[in-house]
Design an enzyme around this catalytic site. Structure first.
Site, PDB file in Angstrom:
ATOM      1  N   CYS A 118       0.896  -1.335  -0.062  1.00  0.00           N
ATOM      2  CA  CYS A 118       0.021  -0.017   0.258  1.00  0.00           C
ATOM      3  C   CYS A 118       0.873   1.398  -0.002  1.00  0.00           C
ATOM      4  O   CYS A 118       0.340   2.403  -0.164  1.00  0.00           O
ATOM      5  CB  CYS A 118      -0.988   0.087   1.233  1.00  0.00           C
ATOM      6  SG  CYS A 118      -2.090  -1.227   1.384  1.00  0.00           S
ATOM      7  N   HIS A 254      -2.329   7.835   2.264  1.00  0.00           N
ATOM      8  CA  HIS A 254      -2.912   6.487   1.964  1.00  0.00           C
ATOM      9  C   HIS A 254      -4.059   6.457   2.828  1.00  0.00           C
ATOM     10  O   HIS A 254      -4.596   6.655   3.791  1.00  0.00           O
ATOM     11  CB  HIS A 254      -2.018   5.352   2.216  1.00  0.00           C
ATOM     12  CG  HIS A 254      -2.692   4.060   2.307  1.00  0.00           C
ATOM     13  ND1 HIS A 254      -3.499   3.732   0.951  1.00  0.00           N
ATOM     14  CD2 HIS A 254      -2.746   3.032   2.955  1.00  0.00           C
ATOM     15  CE1 HIS A 254      -3.787   2.445   1.289  1.00  0.00           C
ATOM     16  NE2 HIS A 254      -3.361   1.892   2.386  1.00  0.00           N
ATOM     17  N   ASN A 284     -10.431   1.133   0.858  1.00  0.00           N
ATOM     18  CA  ASN A 284      -9.059   1.354   0.623  1.00  0.00           C
ATOM     19  C   ASN A 284      -8.479   0.386  -0.542  1.00  0.00           C
ATOM     20  O   ASN A 284      -8.715  -0.725  -0.827  1.00  0.00           O
ATOM     21  CB  ASN A 284      -8.189   0.588   1.845  1.00  0.00           C
ATOM     22  CG  ASN A 284      -6.769   0.343   1.799  1.00  0.00           C
ATOM     23  OD1 ASN A 284      -5.923   0.708   0.924  1.00  0.00           O
ATOM     24  ND2 ASN A 284      -6.208  -0.152   3.054  1.00  0.00           N
TER      25      ASN A 284
HETATM   26  O1  UT7 Z   1      -3.561  -0.360   4.067  1.00  0.00           O
HETATM   27  C1  UT7 Z   1      -2.890  -1.251   4.874  1.00  0.00           C
HETATM   28  C2  UT7 Z   1      -3.680  -2.226   5.359  1.00  0.00           C
HETATM   29  N1  UT7 Z   1      -4.821  -1.711   6.050  1.00  0.00           N
HETATM   30  C3  UT7 Z   1      -4.818  -1.964   7.568  1.00  0.00           C
HETATM   31  O2  UT7 Z   1      -3.965  -2.559   8.115  1.00  0.00           O
HETATM   32  C4  UT7 Z   1      -6.078  -1.168   8.294  1.00  0.00           C
HETATM   33  C5  UT7 Z   1      -5.498  -0.823   9.480  1.00  0.00           C
HETATM   34  N2  UT7 Z   1      -6.344  -1.027  10.781  1.00  0.00           N
HETATM   35  C6  UT7 Z   1      -7.579  -0.447  10.782  1.00  0.00           C
HETATM   36  O3  UT7 Z   1      -8.109   0.392   9.998  1.00  0.00           O
HETATM   37  C7  UT7 Z   1      -8.414  -0.774  11.972  1.00  0.00           C
HETATM   38  O4  UT7 Z   1      -7.745  -1.528  13.159  1.00  0.00           O
HETATM   39  C8  UT7 Z   1      -9.513  -1.727  11.510  1.00  0.00           C
HETATM   40  C9  UT7 Z   1     -10.745  -1.084  10.764  1.00  0.00           C
HETATM   41  C10 UT7 Z   1      -9.144  -2.999  10.730  1.00  0.00           C
HETATM   42  C11 UT7 Z   1     -10.463  -2.279  12.976  1.00  0.00           C
HETATM   43  O5  UT7 Z   1     -10.756  -1.379  13.629  1.00  0.00           O
HETATM   44  P1  UT7 Z   1     -10.579  -1.483  15.466  1.00  0.00           P
HETATM   45  O6  UT7 Z   1     -11.165  -0.521  15.833  1.00  0.00           O
HETATM   46  O7  UT7 Z   1      -9.075  -1.833  15.631  1.00  0.00           O
HETATM   47  O8  UT7 Z   1     -11.374  -2.722  15.642  1.00  0.00           O
HETATM   48  P2  UT7 Z   1     -10.913  -4.144  16.135  1.00  0.00           P
HETATM   49  O9  UT7 Z   1     -10.213  -4.977  15.124  1.00  0.00           O
HETATM   50  O10 UT7 Z   1     -10.147  -4.007  17.527  1.00  0.00           O
HETATM   51  O11 UT7 Z   1     -12.340  -5.058  16.442  1.00  0.00           O
HETATM   52  C12 UT7 Z   1     -13.216  -4.325  17.386  1.00  0.00           C
HETATM   53  C13 UT7 Z   1     -14.574  -5.580  17.466  1.00  0.00           C
HETATM   54  C14 UT7 Z   1     -14.132  -6.698  17.474  1.00  0.00           C
HETATM   55  O12 UT7 Z   1     -15.010  -7.303  18.304  1.00  0.00           O
HETATM   56  P3  UT7 Z   1     -14.775  -7.688  19.809  1.00  0.00           P
HETATM   57  O13 UT7 Z   1     -13.733  -8.540  19.635  1.00  0.00           O
HETATM   58  O14 UT7 Z   1     -14.507  -6.484  20.414  1.00  0.00           O
HETATM   59  O15 UT7 Z   1     -16.019  -8.205  20.213  1.00  0.00           O
HETATM   60  C15 UT7 Z   1     -14.215  -7.226  16.102  1.00  0.00           C
HETATM   61  O16 UT7 Z   1     -14.543  -8.658  16.299  1.00  0.00           O
HETATM   62  O17 UT7 Z   1     -15.053  -5.296  16.093  1.00  0.00           O
HETATM   63  C16 UT7 Z   1     -15.321  -6.351  15.479  1.00  0.00           C
HETATM   64  N3  UT7 Z   1     -15.518  -6.463  14.111  1.00  0.00           N
HETATM   65  C17 UT7 Z   1     -16.679  -6.029  13.339  1.00  0.00           C
HETATM   66  N4  UT7 Z   1     -17.938  -5.776  13.656  1.00  0.00           N
HETATM   67  C18 UT7 Z   1     -18.702  -5.626  12.727  1.00  0.00           C
HETATM   68  C19 UT7 Z   1     -14.291  -6.381  13.289  1.00  0.00           C
HETATM   69  N5  UT7 Z   1     -14.762  -6.227  12.005  1.00  0.00           N
HETATM   70  C20 UT7 Z   1     -16.181  -6.009  12.045  1.00  0.00           C
HETATM   71  C21 UT7 Z   1     -16.880  -5.670  11.106  1.00  0.00           C
HETATM   72  N6  UT7 Z   1     -18.251  -5.639  11.512  1.00  0.00           N
HETATM   73  N7  UT7 Z   1     -16.666  -5.865   9.753  1.00  0.00           N
END
Ligand code: UT7
Length: 327
Positions: A118, A254, A284
């Site tokens: 990316c 990005h 993205n």
């Molecule tokens: O371009 C390079 C690649 N891009 C990236 O690597 C993205 C960088 N990271 C991010 O943008 C964020 O970390 C994410 C958007 C991927 C995730 O956001 P977050 O605030 O870090 O959420 P999380 O992964 O800590 O998940 C929080 C909760 C989890 O549930 P529990 O364990 O708290 O019960 C997930 O299972 O949200 C849940 N979850 C979802 N819920 C509804 C994860 N994905 C989803 C979803 N819909 N699509």
């Protein structure tokens, strides 16, 4: 510094997106998610996803639009570089396919692909700059084209909601507008990866590490590293160009997550509108995110010749990149 007009200038930009738009609500047909979760966690509302289009045609269309914007014709292009992480062709290169789709006969138009995930857009700009500086090319078509939605597992809500597909292109010629750049790489292959199997041979069965794994990412770790590296790289590259942060008219980061962009810009005491975004409607699109955004804001009349821009990205590797460019 190299003498004036011995580096690079953006002559034209173009972009192309798949025709199929997928909203957050539509995604809940495939995984347990909601518009509310995706919007608040990422800022994404919809994205374009490749369906019946040929990927190389999408890349070529972005290229043709950039050639048109530069006031050139395909035969004027003497080098094609594509940035691509993954498409169905491992070989020939996407650049070679784009050459064919644009009807550039050759043989005097070399083609090659690069892949720096990316963060790749600026990696490719550096390569174009080097070819222009050494006189190995005079008009380079540089296309970043990605179909990330074909790298994710559509049963994994953690990844499939984040991405979109598309292509952004630039025609680059000689000039003195590439003011500074910075590239970094730190080996951390486990934070973002996607693995495809190679063919088994009588000597290597393909068992073990050689298996298919859809895209995996440690979201929170990437989030933290992206914010930290962006603050560092943006300051470094602006200072390397002999400029102050407030001299920069446009910041194009990005487009991975609106919260990442918000966290980065909070650390800079700058007018918020200098940070452009389109993630709400594009998702993205990996290396294509900055050139698509660039083309959109140019076509919207938000950028004028002479404006200063910063590009900044991060991605699998872990790699980061930043550049200061005068439009
Ligand atoms: O371009 C390079 C690649 N891009 C990236 O690597 C993205 C960088 N990271 C991010 O943008 C964020 O970390 C994410 C958007 C991927 C995730 O956001 P977050 O605030 O870090 O959420 P999380 O992964 O800590 O998940 C929080 C909760 C989890 O549930 P529990 O364990 O708290 O019960 C997930 O299972 O949200 C849940 N979850 C979802 N819920 C509804 C994860 N994905 C989803 C979803 N819909 N699509």
């Amino acid at each position: 510094m190299p003498p004036k007009n011995d580096r690079m200038k953006i002559l034209g930009t173009g972009s192309a997106l798949p025709k199929h738009t997928v909203t957050n609500d539509m995604l809940s047909d495939y995984v347990e998610t909601s518009d509310e979760w995706i919007t608040t966690r990422t800022g994404i509302k919809s994205r374009q996803i490749i369906t019946t289009e040929r990927f190389e045609d999408l890349a070529a269309l972005a290229g043709q639009r950039a050639i048109d914007a530069a006031g050139l014709v395909p035969e004027d292009i003497d080098f094609i570089i594509c940035h691509n992480v993954c498409n169905v062709y491992v070989t020939p290169s996407l650049a070679s396919l784009v050459q064919g789709a644009l009807g550039i006969k050759g043989p005097n138009c070399p083609t090659m692909d690069i892949n720096s995930a990316c963060a790749g857009f600026v990696y490719g700009l550096d390569i174009c700059d080097a070819f222009l500086q050494t006189g190995r090319a005079s008009h380079i078509l540089y296309v970043c084209a990605e179909e990330v939605t074909r790298m994710v597992d559509w049963t994994q809500r953690e990844t499939c909601v984040l991405f979109g597909d598309g292509a952004g292109a630039l025609v680059l010629g000689k000039g003195d507008n590439y003011l500074a750049s910075k590239l970094t790489s730190t080996p951390m292959p486990d934070v973002i990866y996607y693995r495809l199997p190679c063919e088994p041979t009588p000597f290597e069965t393909g068992e073990g590490i050689d298996t298919h794994v859809s895209m995996q990412l440690k979201g929170r770790e990437v989030f933290r590293m992206a914010v930290t590296s962006a603050q560092r790289d943006i300051r470094d590259v602006v200072s390397k160009a002999g400029l102050q942060l407030e001299d920069i008219d446009h910041y194009l980061l990005h487009q991975a997550n609106l919260r990442i962009i918000d966290a980065i810009k909070q650390n800079f005491d700058l007018p918020q509108e200098r940070f452009h975004t389109n993630i709400h409607k594009r998702g993205n699109t990996s290396s294509a995110s900055i050139p698509i955004l660039l083309d959109e804001i140019i076509r919207e009349g938000k950028v004028k010749r002479g404006d200063l821009m910063v590009f900044n990205g991060f991605g699998a590797g872990f790699v980061t990149s930043a550049a200061v460019v005068r439009y």
